[in-house]
Design a protein around this motif. Structure first.
Motif, PDB file in Angstrom:
ATOM      1  N   CYS A  99       0.949  -0.764  -0.084  1.00 29.66           N
ATOM      2  CA  CYS A  99      -0.288  -0.036  -0.327  1.00 29.66           C
ATOM      3  C   CYS A  99       0.641   1.332  -0.172  1.00 29.66           C
ATOM      4  CB  CYS A  99      -1.251  -0.289   1.393  1.00 29.66           C
ATOM      5  SG  CYS A  99      -2.125   1.330   1.322  1.00 29.66           S
ATOM      6  N   ILE A 100       1.922   1.755  -1.215  1.00 31.76           N
ATOM      7  CA  ILE A 100       2.443   2.503  -0.956  1.00 31.76           C
ATOM      8  C   ILE A 100       1.609   4.067  -1.840  1.00 31.76           C
ATOM      9  CG2 ILE A 100       4.106   1.033  -1.132  1.00 31.76           C
ATOM     10  CD1 ILE A 100       4.322   1.315  -4.095  1.00 31.76           C
ATOM     11  N   PRO A 101       1.791   5.138  -1.838  1.00 35.20           N
ATOM     12  CA  PRO A 101       1.823   6.236  -2.306  1.00 35.20           C
ATOM     13  C   PRO A 101       1.672   6.834  -3.768  1.00 35.20           C
ATOM     14  CG  PRO A 101       3.153   6.864  -0.325  1.00 35.20           C
ATOM     15  CD  PRO A 101       3.101   5.438  -0.891  1.00 35.20           C
ATOM     16  N   ARG A 102       2.175   6.408  -4.147  1.00 36.00           N
ATOM     17  CA  ARG A 102       1.960   6.630  -5.898  1.00 36.00           C
ATOM     18  C   ARG A 102       0.906   6.091  -6.765  1.00 36.00           C
ATOM     19  NH1 ARG A 102       9.092   7.148  -7.746  1.00 36.00           N
ATOM     20  NH2 ARG A 102       8.887   9.003  -7.076  1.00 36.00           N
ATOM     21  N   PRO A 103       0.519   4.681  -6.475  1.00 31.02           N
ATOM     22  CA  PRO A 103      -0.134   4.547  -7.401  1.00 31.02           C
ATOM     23  C   PRO A 103      -2.116   4.752  -6.447  1.00 31.02           C
ATOM     24  CG  PRO A 103       0.457   3.134  -6.254  1.00 31.02           C
ATOM     25  CD  PRO A 103       1.835   3.723  -5.347  1.00 31.02           C
ATOM     26  N   LEU A 104      -1.848   4.922  -5.418  1.00 38.29           N
ATOM     27  CA  LEU A 104      -2.815   5.642  -4.340  1.00 38.29           C
ATOM     28  C   LEU A 104      -3.327   7.378  -4.600  1.00 38.29           C
ATOM     29  CD1 LEU A 104      -2.066   4.922  -1.182  1.00 38.29           C
ATOM     30  CD2 LEU A 104      -4.272   3.820  -2.402  1.00 38.29           C
ATOM     31  N   ARG A 105      -2.402   7.848  -4.907  1.00 42.70           N
ATOM     32  CA  ARG A 105      -1.890   9.195  -5.638  1.00 42.70           C
ATOM     33  C   ARG A 105      -2.845   8.773  -7.583  1.00 42.70           C
ATOM     34  NH1 ARG A 105       2.600  10.393  -6.312  1.00 42.70           N
ATOM     35  NH2 ARG A 105       3.273  11.333  -4.386  1.00 42.70           N
ATOM     36  N   TRP A 106      -2.878   7.645  -8.332  1.00 48.01           N
ATOM     37  CA  TRP A 106      -3.191   7.759  -9.266  1.00 48.01           C
ATOM     38  C   TRP A 106      -4.699   7.747  -8.650  1.00 48.01           C
ATOM     39  CZ3 TRP A 106      -1.734   8.737 -14.310  1.00 48.01           C
ATOM     40  CH2 TRP A 106       0.023   8.559 -14.754  1.00 48.01           C
ATOM     41  N   ALA A 107      -5.361   7.332  -8.064  1.00 43.69           N
ATOM     42  CA  ALA A 107      -6.345   6.267  -7.979  1.00 43.69           C
ATOM     43  C   ALA A 107      -7.347   7.545  -7.489  1.00 43.69           C
ATOM     44  CB  ALA A 107      -6.984   4.944  -7.126  1.00 43.69           C
ATOM     45  N   ARG A 108      -6.369   8.243  -6.923  1.00 42.44           N
ATOM     46  CA  ARG A 108      -7.264   9.969  -6.370  1.00 42.44           C
ATOM     47  C   ARG A 108      -7.548  10.648  -7.453  1.00 42.44           C
ATOM     48  NH1 ARG A 108      -3.610  11.693  -3.351  1.00 42.44           N
ATOM     49  NH2 ARG A 108      -4.069   9.642  -1.562  1.00 42.44           N
ATOM     50  N   GLN A 109      -6.713  10.553  -8.533  1.00 44.31           N
ATOM     51  CA  GLN A 109      -6.839  11.352  -9.230  1.00 44.31           C
ATOM     52  C   GLN A 109      -8.010  10.868 -10.659  1.00 44.31           C
ATOM     53  OE1 GLN A 109      -2.358  11.629 -10.877  1.00 44.31           O
ATOM     54  NE2 GLN A 109      -2.434  13.604  -8.818  1.00 44.31           N
ATOM     55  N   VAL A 110      -7.778   9.812 -10.891  1.00 40.56           N
ATOM     56  CA  VAL A 110      -8.745   9.331 -11.655  1.00 40.56           C
ATOM     57  C   VAL A 110      -9.936   9.261 -11.554  1.00 40.56           C
ATOM     58  CG1 VAL A 110      -9.266   6.697 -12.978  1.00 40.56           C
ATOM     59  CG2 VAL A 110      -7.258   7.275 -12.966  1.00 40.56           C
ATOM     60  N   ARG A 111     -10.480   9.041 -10.100  1.00 39.03           N
ATOM     61  CA  ARG A 111     -11.855   9.180  -9.467  1.00 39.03           C
ATOM     62  C   ARG A 111     -12.477   8.026  -9.813  1.00 39.03           C
ATOM     63  NH1 ARG A 111     -12.270  16.045  -9.509  1.00 39.03           N
ATOM     64  NH2 ARG A 111     -11.378  16.246  -8.232  1.00 39.03           N
ATOM     65  N   GLY A 112     -12.036   6.166  -9.639  1.00 39.77           N
ATOM     66  CA  GLY A 112     -13.009   5.776  -9.907  1.00 39.77           C
ATOM     67  C   GLY A 112     -13.899   5.903  -8.709  1.00 39.77           C
ATOM     68  N   ARG A 113     -15.144   5.235  -9.104  1.00 38.38           N
ATOM     69  CA  ARG A 113     -16.346   5.077  -8.698  1.00 38.38           C
ATOM     70  C   ARG A 113     -16.025   4.069  -7.443  1.00 38.38           C
ATOM     71  NH1 ARG A 113     -20.729   1.313  -8.011  1.00 38.38           N
ATOM     72  NH2 ARG A 113     -20.299   0.111 -10.105  1.00 38.38           N
ATOM     73  N   ARG A 114     -14.925   3.254  -7.156  1.00 33.45           N
ATOM     74  CA  ARG A 114     -14.372   1.866  -6.414  1.00 33.45           C
ATOM     75  C   ARG A 114     -13.101   1.336  -6.784  1.00 33.45           C
ATOM     76  NH1 ARG A 114     -19.275  -2.693  -5.694  1.00 33.45           N
ATOM     77  NH2 ARG A 114     -17.725  -3.676  -3.509  1.00 33.45           N
ATOM     78  N   THR A 115     -12.305   1.740  -5.280  1.00 36.72           N
ATOM     79  CA  THR A 115     -11.083   0.988  -5.324  1.00 36.72           C
ATOM     80  C   THR A 115     -10.426   0.535  -5.015  1.00 36.72           C
ATOM     81  OG1 THR A 115     -10.546   3.521  -5.568  1.00 36.72           O
ATOM     82  CG2 THR A 115      -8.615   2.170  -5.343  1.00 36.72           C
ATOM     83  N   VAL A 116      -9.472  -0.712  -5.426  1.00 36.78           N
ATOM     84  CA  VAL A 116      -9.313  -1.948  -4.931  1.00 36.78           C
ATOM     85  C   VAL A 116      -7.975  -1.931  -4.622  1.00 36.78           C
ATOM     86  CG1 VAL A 116      -9.211  -4.244  -4.670  1.00 36.78           C
ATOM     87  CG2 VAL A 116     -11.122  -3.502  -6.070  1.00 36.78           C
ATOM     88  N   GLY A 117      -7.816  -2.065  -3.051  1.00 37.97           N
ATOM     89  CA  GLY A 117      -5.930  -2.358  -3.758  1.00 37.97           C
ATOM     90  C   GLY A 117      -5.444  -2.987  -2.380  1.00 37.97           C
ATOM     91  N   PHE A 118      -4.385  -3.114  -1.821  1.00 39.64           N
ATOM     92  CA  PHE A 118      -3.768  -4.110  -0.606  1.00 39.64           C
ATOM     93  C   PHE A 118      -4.319  -3.052   0.417  1.00 39.64           C
ATOM     94  CE2 PHE A 118      -2.643  -7.628  -2.927  1.00 39.64           C
ATOM     95  CZ  PHE A 118      -2.959  -8.329  -3.016  1.00 39.64           C
TER      96      PHE A 118
END
Length: 350
Positions: A99-118
């Motif tokens: 669970c690392i910052p950069r992929p989380l930043r991508w998810a925040r910017q893309v704004r998908g309805r649901r986000t899956v990750g460890f």
């Protein structure tokens, strides 16, 4: 229609190990749009993949082409992010065993309805995840087995009980593959089996000496033909040092034997060239995972990395790792014996 974006911004082997997850998503949602976000360095891994509808490629600043500024890289990344946001994804999958910052930043910017990750205890930014999957480290678990756990929220949504783990598969460019097959037949026209040998490894602890490769080739070539692969360029190239000098040393020492060098300048070329081999000998690394994803039996040399998590997935294999974790302690005789044993196994199961 369901729209899914998988984010895997890491190196070649990491991306290869993500492909069974993508395949599982396709099996659960055969009519969905499944896109993937990757970096330019590893993008060829997912070209021509029938499970993926669109590949979004971004460039890290250190991988930018000559003449492209860092500002230009960031501008293109911003434009792509806005394009991804307009897609209005139902799901964004962060395919990292962490669970690392950069992929989380991508998810925040893309704004998908649901986000899956460890998610791990105390991880910063985990609140971005609408569908967190607890990450539980297990000693004998492979990267593929970790990543397939990210399908759990989709199983619940689809009222399914399980997802089969399919071997990762990559799809070489057909024209390039034909070119390399023709080159092999022109230079080594006999009908012996072909052993691909990769001499390059990014980590120093995985780098087998040139002298060991030379001795191994002398053991192999009385009955087999060998093809040498390596990372192109000079050893003092910043970012991605090459092994041109090491390859030249090996080829000169093995002059007159049944071996050719097959230099490749791009990842697409390497994939196509590996596709024409029967068996592949390599250190742990991206090339090893490419060979496995092409269905090639692998003899894998491990130094201080972990075979349980990073061994070739889904193919016959022999994994060699000395107790010292120093790959230089593996002898050419051991590699030759492992190759002969693997060939016998493959022939018995043919």
């Amino acid at each position: 229609m369901t729209k899914i974006l998988v984010v895997r911004r890491d190196n070649i082997g990491d991306l290869v190990c993500t492909l069974p997850l993508v395949r599982a998503l396709r099996q659960l949602y055969p009519a969905a749009t499944i896109d993937i976000l990757v970096n330019s360095y590893s993008a060829a891994v997912v070209e021509n993949n029938p499970d993926i509808d669109h590949v979004y490629v971004y460039t890290k600043a250190k991988h930018r082409d000559e003449g492209v500024t860092v500002l230009g890289v960031h501008w293109r990344r911003l434009c792509m992010t806005l394009s991804l946001r307009r897609q209005r994804y139902d799901w964004v999958v962060l395919a990292n065993v962490s669970c690392i910052p950069r992929p989380l930043r991508w998810a925040r910017q893309v704004r998908g309805r649901r986000t899956v990750g460890f998610v791990t205890p105390g991880a910063q930014g985990a609140r971005v995840l609408t569908d967190p999957v607890p990450l539980i480290h297990q000693a004998a678990q492979h990267e593929v087995e970790y990543l397939i756990q990210l399908v759990q929220p989709f199983l619940r949504e689809a009222h399914a009980s399980d997802a089969a783990i399919q071997p990762p598969r990559i799809y070489p460019d057909t024209e390039l593959k034909v070119q390399y097959a023709n080159q092999l037949m022109r230079q080594l026209p006999d009908s012996q089996k072909t052993i691909g040998i990769n001499i390059s490894a990014r980590k120093p602890s995985q780098q087998w000496p040139a002298e060991s490769f030379i001795e191994l080739i002398r053991l192999l070539t009385p009955t087999l033909r060998c093809v040498l692969y390596w990372s192109p360029g000079s050893g003092d190239t910043s970012g991605h040092p090459g092994d041109d000098a090491k390859a030249q040393q090996i080829l000169e020492a093995c002059a007159g034997l049944s071996i050719i060098g097959m230099p490749t300048q791009t990842l697409a070329e390497l994939i196509a060239a590996l596709a024409v081999q029967d068996i592949f000998i390599t250190a742990d690394g991206g090339a090893m995972h490419l060979g496995a994803a092409l269905g090639k039996p692998i003899v894998a040399l491990f130094g201080d990395s972990t075979p349980a998590q990073w061994r070739p997935w889904g193919v016959p294999q022999r994994v060699l790792q000395p107790e010292s974790l120093d790959v230089r302690q593996i002898t050419p005789i051991q590699v030759h014996a492992a190759t002969q044993s693997l060939m016998w196994e493959v022939e018995q199961n043919a």
